[in-house]
Structures are given as C-alpha cells and as structure tokens.
Design a protein around this motif. Sequence first.
Motif: not given
Length: 151
Positions: A50-62, A128-129
């Motif tokens: 619960p203390n580990v933040p998670l993120l969804n990420l989509t690069t410029l290459e999709d 692309l980033y």
Amino acid sequence: SSGINAEWPLRPGTEEQTSKTLQEVAVDIERDVGTMVNYIKIIDSDNEFPNVPLLNLTTLEDEKYCIAVTTLGIIIIGYDHDQKNGLLGLRNVHGSKAPKLTHQASLVESNEKFYETIYGLLDHISPLYRSAFCNAISSRLLQLQNELNDQ
C-alpha cells in the motif's frame, strides 16, 4: 523545479513519511513528464504494497507500462496498464518497510532495473521522449535568449 531526485534514494525514518514522500514523488512525476508522454496517471496501490505508489504510463511510441515508485528507485512492474506482476519481486524488509528485491534472479532475467529518476527510465525506454525533452530544453533556451535580447 519539483525536486524529484532531491534526496534520492528516499530513506525517511517512519512508514508514514515513506508513504507520503513516495506519493509526493509520484505526483511530481505525473506533473513533470505529462507533456512528454501520451499518458501518465497514478493508480490505486496494490493491497500487498500500500505504500508503493504505482503509475500507468504510455510512451510517445504508444508502449504501455505500469511503474512503481520505491525507496530504491523507479521500476517497471508491468508491460500494460494496471499490470502489477513485477510487484512479486518486491518484499518489505522487516523494520524499515522499504521494498527490497528478494527475487533478484527473476528481475535480472527480465532485464528490469531500478532507475533513480523517471527521466532515466524514459530515456531508456522512449527515444521519442529524448527528442521531446531536447525540444523542450531548446525552446526554453530560445525563449530565455529572446527575453534577454528584449531587455
């Protein structure tokens, strides 16, 4: 400046500080790179971590990823949004509550590594980033030069 890597790796004294600080880092990440990726959003944490933040990420290459922000750095834990399979390689160390690797072999085999910053991770996974980052810096420098010339 958001100070994402101001005191990295973050090693505060209490679990509450760790959770808050890592969550703040996740918010900074979401804000700072939002214009240089197609999508980035903080998602609900895993019940086991619960203390580990998670993120969804989509690069410029999709390309889609799920990443975790830990005291050891930022790591890819899945190759699609909400895919948290890589969390199985993280375990809490008794006392410090800092996620550590216990299944190093499986992460090494999948070539996963911790990145000190989101910029390092994006530089590795998204050509692309790199281009967008260079363009943003060039634009800002040109803007500063124009401001100086106007004075």
